[in-house]
Design a protein around this motif. Structure first.
Motif, PDB file in Angstrom:
ATOM      1  N   GLU A  80       0.859  -1.180   0.000  1.00 23.22           N
ATOM      2  CA  GLU A  80       0.000   0.000   0.000  1.00 23.22           C
ATOM      3  C   GLU A  80       0.898   1.234   0.000  1.00 23.22           C
ATOM      4  O   GLU A  80       1.802   1.353   0.821  1.00 23.22           O
ATOM      5  N   ILE A  81       0.630   2.153  -0.932  1.00 24.05           N
ATOM      6  CA  ILE A  81       1.451   3.353  -1.065  1.00 24.05           C
ATOM      7  C   ILE A  81       0.554   4.580  -1.015  1.00 24.05           C
ATOM      8  O   ILE A  81      -0.467   4.643  -1.710  1.00 24.05           O
ATOM      9  N   VAL A  82       0.929   5.544  -0.184  1.00 30.85           N
ATOM     10  CA  VAL A  82       0.209   6.813  -0.145  1.00 30.85           C
ATOM     11  C   VAL A  82       0.736   7.696  -1.268  1.00 30.85           C
ATOM     12  O   VAL A  82       1.938   7.975  -1.339  1.00 30.85           O
ATOM     13  N   LEU A  83      -0.149   8.127  -2.147  1.00 27.29           N
ATOM     14  CA  LEU A  83       0.252   8.939  -3.292  1.00 27.29           C
ATOM     15  C   LEU A  83       0.662  10.333  -2.830  1.00 27.29           C
ATOM     16  O   LEU A  83      -0.154  11.094  -2.293  1.00 27.29           O
ATOM     17  N   THR A  84       1.934  10.684  -3.030  1.00 23.93           N
ATOM     18  CA  THR A  84       2.436  12.013  -2.647  1.00 23.93           C
ATOM     19  C   THR A  84       3.046  12.763  -3.825  1.00 23.93           C
ATOM     20  O   THR A  84       3.301  13.961  -3.712  1.00 23.93           O
ATOM     21  N   ASN A  85       3.299  12.073  -4.928  1.00 21.60           N
ATOM     22  CA  ASN A  85       3.891  12.709  -6.108  1.00 21.60           C
ATOM     23  C   ASN A  85       2.885  13.676  -6.737  1.00 21.60           C
ATOM     24  O   ASN A  85       1.826  13.271  -7.226  1.00 21.60           O
TER      25      ASN A  85
ATOM     26  N   PHE B  12       1.108  13.339 -10.244  1.00 20.76           N
ATOM     27  CA  PHE B  12      -0.041  12.459 -10.465  1.00 20.76           C
ATOM     28  C   PHE B  12      -1.338  13.040  -9.905  1.00 20.76           C
ATOM     29  O   PHE B  12      -2.413  12.494 -10.142  1.00 20.76           O
ATOM     30  N   ASP B  13      -1.226  14.122  -9.130  1.00 27.11           N
ATOM     31  CA  ASP B  13      -2.396  14.696  -8.480  1.00 27.11           C
ATOM     32  C   ASP B  13      -3.385  15.240  -9.513  1.00 27.11           C
ATOM     33  O   ASP B  13      -3.004  15.950 -10.449  1.00 27.11           O
ATOM     34  N   ARG B  14      -4.673  14.885  -9.327  1.00 26.77           N
ATOM     35  CA  ARG B  14      -5.770  15.340 -10.187  1.00 26.77           C
ATOM     36  C   ARG B  14      -5.637  14.839 -11.629  1.00 26.77           C
ATOM     37  O   ARG B  14      -6.149  15.458 -12.555  1.00 26.77           O
ATOM     38  N   LYS B  15      -4.972  13.719 -11.808  1.00 30.77           N
ATOM     39  CA  LYS B  15      -4.836  13.106 -13.135  1.00 30.77           C
ATOM     40  C   LYS B  15      -5.690  11.837 -13.181  1.00 30.77           C
ATOM     41  O   LYS B  15      -5.913  11.183 -12.165  1.00 30.77           O
ATOM     42  N   THR B  16      -6.150  11.495 -14.392  1.00 24.61           N
ATOM     43  CA  THR B  16      -6.909  10.264 -14.545  1.00 24.61           C
ATOM     44  C   THR B  16      -5.948   9.083 -14.620  1.00 24.61           C
ATOM     45  O   THR B  16      -4.755   9.242 -14.902  1.00 24.61           O
ATOM     46  N   VAL B  17      -6.492   7.904 -14.390  1.00 23.70           N
ATOM     47  CA  VAL B  17      -5.686   6.686 -14.475  1.00 23.70           C
ATOM     48  C   VAL B  17      -5.085   6.547 -15.869  1.00 23.70           C
ATOM     49  O   VAL B  17      -3.916   6.187 -16.026  1.00 23.70           O
TER      50      VAL B  17
ATOM     51  N   THR C  68     -11.006   7.505 -13.990  1.00 22.93           N
ATOM     52  CA  THR C  68     -10.971   7.738 -12.542  1.00 22.93           C
ATOM     53  C   THR C  68      -9.849   8.715 -12.206  1.00 22.93           C
ATOM     54  O   THR C  68      -8.698   8.519 -12.605  1.00 22.93           O
ATOM     55  N   VAL C  69     -10.171   9.769 -11.485  1.00 24.45           N
ATOM     56  CA  VAL C  69      -9.201  10.805 -11.120  1.00 24.45           C
ATOM     57  C   VAL C  69      -8.603  10.480  -9.753  1.00 24.45           C
ATOM     58  O   VAL C  69      -9.329  10.222  -8.798  1.00 24.45           O
ATOM     59  N   VAL C  70      -7.282  10.487  -9.676  1.00 29.94           N
ATOM     60  CA  VAL C  70      -6.598  10.222  -8.410  1.00 29.94           C
ATOM     61  C   VAL C  70      -6.134  11.533  -7.796  1.00 29.94           C
ATOM     62  O   VAL C  70      -5.958  12.536  -8.494  1.00 29.94           O
ATOM     63  N   GLN C  71      -5.946  11.514  -6.471  1.00 28.51           N
ATOM     64  CA  GLN C  71      -5.545  12.715  -5.752  1.00 28.51           C
ATOM     65  C   GLN C  71      -4.421  12.384  -4.783  1.00 28.51           C
ATOM     66  O   GLN C  71      -4.238  11.224  -4.389  1.00 28.51           O
TER      67      GLN C  71
ATOM     68  N   GLY D  83       5.099   7.439  -3.943  1.00 30.18           N
ATOM     69  CA  GLY D  83       4.925   8.079  -2.635  1.00 30.18           C
ATOM     70  C   GLY D  83       5.496   7.257  -1.507  1.00 30.18           C
ATOM     71  O   GLY D  83       6.520   6.586  -1.668  1.00 30.18           O
ATOM     72  N   ASP D  84       4.810   7.275  -0.377  1.00 31.80           N
ATOM     73  CA  ASP D  84       5.294   6.628   0.844  1.00 31.80           C
ATOM     74  C   ASP D  84       4.653   5.251   1.024  1.00 31.80           C
ATOM     75  O   ASP D  84       3.428   5.115   0.978  1.00 31.80           O
ATOM     76  N   VAL D  85       5.510   4.254   1.253  1.00 28.84           N
ATOM     77  CA  VAL D  85       5.027   2.890   1.461  1.00 28.84           C
ATOM     78  C   VAL D  85       4.497   2.733   2.886  1.00 28.84           C
ATOM     79  O   VAL D  85       5.129   3.179   3.845  1.00 28.84           O
TER      80      VAL D  85
END
Length: 571
Positions: free
Chosen positions: A314-319, A322-327, A360-363, A385-387
Motif C-alpha cells: 500500500e502506497i500513499v500517493l504524494t507525487n 499524479f495529483d488530479r490526473k486520470t488513471v 478515474t481521477v486520483v488525488q 509516494g510513501d510505502v
C-alpha cells in the motif's frame, strides 16, 4: 455469600472479568431466534454479581468508555466526514424527536411527554420523575440539570434535599433496564419490524458506498483471482522479443518475469528473443494471460526455479505530478520501463474504494495498492509516494493525544440560561476520534491503530463499561425495588421502551428509513444508548451504523440534557 464479598473486596477487578466471561457465554445462547449478545449478557451477570457487594472505582468506567467511543470515532472518521450532506438531516430530526424538542406535536408520546404522563399517572414527585428520565433514557446529565432546577424552586432545605435524593433513587432503579431495553429494541425488535437483518443491510449499504466495487472482507479471497502467474513452454519458435509479447495487446499487458533455456536461467530484458523450448513465467491479469496463451505455448507445472514471490504494498500517493490526473493519463505519461511488472490492484480514498476505470481521477493522499515482484515494487514506490509498512503496533503518541483532546473538549460547557450544556467525556472522545481518524486516513505514515487493536478497544471498552455500570448500580437498584415496590421500575420500563418504539415508527414512516443498519445506528444514537450501539456494530460487522449514530448521539446529549428542568417544571 460473605466469602464472595470479601473476595471481590480484595480484588474487584475479578468481579469485572467474571461478569465479562459469564456474560459473553450467556450471550451466545439462543432462545429460539432471540439472542442476548455479549454486552446485554454481561450487564445482567454484573447485576447479579453486584448483590454480594462490589465496589469498582468510577474512574475505571470512565476510562473504558473513553476507549470504546474514541475507537468507534477513529474507525469511522473517514467515512463520517465524506458522508456529511443532505442525508444527515434525517439523523438530526430523529434526535430531536427522541428528545421531544421542536417536534413534540408530531411525537407527543415520546421522551418528555412519556415521562410527564407516567409521573402523573403514578403520582411520582419531581425528583423521582427526573431520576426515572435520567435512568430510563440513560442520560446521566439529567441528574445534574434536574438537581439544579429543584434547588431553584424555593423550597425549604429538607424538601429540596429529599427531592434531589429521589433523583438518584429513580436513576439507580431504572438505569440498568434503560441500557438493556435499548439493546432489545435496536437489536431484536427493529430488525423484525424492518423485516431485514442489520448485517444484510450493512453489507448492502457498504456495497452502495463503494459504488459497486466488490470489497472482500477479512479472510476472504476470490476463487478466481484477477492477477495470476502461469508457466508456459514455447512449443514453436515465436521469433519475438519479450517486449513484443508483453505488448501484443496494449489493453491487456502481461510481464515475463523469468525465462529458463536449456536448463539455465536467462537474464530477462525487453530485447531478449524467445526461442522454441524456452520456459517462461508470465504474470498479469487473468484475461491478459489467457489471451496471450496462444503466443506462449502449452502450460506446464512444477518447474524447478520458476517460483517467484510476489508482494502487495500500500502506497500513499504524494507525487504531485499524479495529483488530479486520470488513471489513463498517468498510464500514458509513464514510461513502460517504470510500469513494467507492476499491477495496480486497488485505489482507495478515505476508506472508499474507487472504481479502476480509465477516467478515474486520483488525488494526493489516495492509497494505491500495487502488486509485483519485490524489486519492481521498490522501484515504483520510490516514484509514487510513501510505502505503508504493515505493522501490528499502535502509535500510542497519536492515540494518547487523541484521547486527551477529546476529554478536554468534553470539559467545555456552554450555558443556555442557567442550564449548562456539554458534550461530556463521551461526546468529546467521539468527536476527537472522528477527527483523528479522518486525519490519519489522509496522512497514513503515522498514527497507526491496527484494525485488531480498534476491535479490542471497542469490545473491551464497551463490555467493561457496561459491567461496571451493573456492578455499581445493581445492588442499590434491587434494594430500592424491594423497599418501594416495582412501580418506579415499571415506569422506567415504559420510559425506556415507549419513546424508542414511537421514534422507530416515526423514523420508518415519516423519515422513510429503509436500511436497518443505518436506522439502528441512528435510533441508538438518538437515545445516547451506547450499549445498544455496541451490539448494533457487532451485528453489522462493519462501520456503517456509526455515521448516523455519531450525529444523533451528539445532538441527543444536548436535547436530553434539557429534559431535567422541563420535567421539574411540568411534573
Amino acid at each position: 455469600m460473605e466469602w464472595l464479598h470479601e473476595l471481590f473486596k480484595k480484588s474487584p477487578e475479578m468481579a469485572l472479568f467474571l461478569s465479562l466471561a459469564v456474560g459473553y457465554w450467556i450471550g451466545k445462547i439462543k432462545f429460539g431466534k432471540f439472542q442476548l449478545g455479549g454486552v446485554a449478557g454481561s450487564l445482567l451477570v454484573a447485576v447479579l454479581v453486584s448483590q454480594v457487594g462490589v465496589q469498582v472505582d468510577a474512574g475505571v468506567k470512565a476510562v473504558l468508555f473513553a476507549l470504546f467511543i474514541y475507537a468507534v470515532g477513529f474507525e469511522s472518521g473517514p467515512q463520517f466526514f465524506s458522508s456529511l450532506g443532505r442525508q444527515s438531516v434525517k439523523e438530526i430530526i430523529l434526535a430531536a424527536v427522541m428528545a421531544a424538542t421542536g417536534l413534540a406535536a408530531v411525537m407527543a408520546a415520546t421522551g418528555l411527554a412519556t415521562v410527564v404522563v407516567m409521573a402523573r399517572l403514578c403520582e411520582l414527585d419531581k425528583g423521582l420523575a427526573a431520576g426515572v428520565a435520567a435512568g430510563g433514557l440513560t442520560q446521566s446529565a439529567i441528574i445534574g440539570t434536574a438537581g439544579d432546577a429543584i434547588a431553584k424552586l424555593g423550597l425549604d432545605a429538607a424538601e429540596t434535599a429529599r427531592l434531589q435524593a429521589n433523583v438518584a433513587i429513580g436513576y439507580a432503579v431504572t438505569y440498568v433496564f434503560g441500557s438493556f431495553g435499548a439493546i432489545i429494541v435496536c437489536v431484536n425488535i427493529l430488525p423484525k419490524f424492518m423485516v431485514r437483518t442489520i448485517r444484510d443491510d450493512a453489507i448492502a449499504a457498504e456495497t452502495a458506498q463503494q459504488a459497486g466495487v466488490k470489497v472482500l472482507g477479512p479472510e476472504q479471497q476470490e476463487a478466481a483471482p484477477s492477477l495470476v502467474g502461469r508457466i508456459y513452454e514455447l512449443v514453436a519458435d515465436p521469433k519475438r522479443t519479450i517486449a513484443d509479447i508483453e505488448n501484443a495487446n496494449p489493453a491487456t499487458t502481461i510481464t515475463i518475469e523469468r525465462v529458463k533455456r536449456d536448463g539455465k536461467f536467462v537474464e530477462v530484458s525487453p530485447e531478449l528473443v524467445l526461442r522454441q523450448g524456452d520456459i517462461v513465467l508470465a504474470v498479469g491479469r487473468r484475461d491478459a494471460v489467457v489471451a496471450s496463451a496462444p503466443l506462449l505455448g502449452k502450460e506446464v507445472y512444477a518447474v524447478d526455479g520458476m517460483e517467484l514471490t510476489m508482494q502487495r504494498r500500500e502506497i500513499v500517493l504524494t507525487n504531485k505530478e499524479f495529483d488530479r490526473k486520470t488513471v489513463d493519463e498517468i498510464r500514458k505519461a509513464t514510461a513502460g520501463g517504470v510500469r513494467h511488472g507492476i499491477f495496480v490492484v486497488q485505489i482507495s480514498r478515505m476508506g472508499k474504494v474507487l472504481p479502476m476505470k480509465p477516467d478515474t481521477v486520483v488525488q494526493s493522499g489516495d492509497l494505491v495498492s500495487i502488486f509485483g515482484a519485490e524489486q519492481d515494487v521498490k522501484r515504483v514506490a520510490a516514484i509514487v509516494g510513501d510505502v505503508i509498512v504493515p505493522s501490528a503496533k499502535t502509535d500510542f503518541v497519536y492515540l494518547g493525544a487523541g484521547l486527551v483532546v477529546g476529554l478536554l473538549v468534553g470539559l467545555l460547557s456552554v450555558k443556555i440560561g442557567s442550564i449548562p450544556l456539554t458534550l461530556g467525556a463521551g461526546g468529546g472522545a467521539l468527536l476527537s476520534g472522528l477527527l483523528f481518524g479522518w486525519y490519519r486516513a489522509k496522512r497514513q505514515t503515522f498514527g497507526a491503530l491496527p484494525p485488531s487493536a480498534v476491535q479490542l478497544l471497542k469490545d473491551l471498552g464497551l463490555a467493561g463499561f457496561v459491567v461496571v455500570v451493573g456492578l455499581s448500580s445493581g445492588l442499590q437498584a434491587v434494594q430500592t425495588i424491594r423497599q418501594l415496590g416495582l412501580t418506579i421500575f415499571g415506569v422506567g420500563v415504559v420510559v425506556t421502551i415507549v419513546p424508542m418504539l414511537l421514534t422507530m415508527l416515526f423514523g420508518r414512516y415519516v423519515l422513510r428509513y429503509g436500511n436497518t443498519a443505518i436506522f439502528a445506528g441512528a435510533l441508538s444514537g438518538s437515545r445516547s444508548a451506547n450499549p445498544a450501539f455496541g451490539e448494533v456494530l457487532d451485528k453489522a460487522e462493519n462501520s456503517i451504523p456509526t455515521v448516523p449514530f455519531a450525529i444523533t448521539y451528539a445532538l441527543a446529549n444536548v436535547f436530553l440534557t434539557l429534559l431535567g428542568p422541563l420535567i421539574v417544571a411540568l411534573v
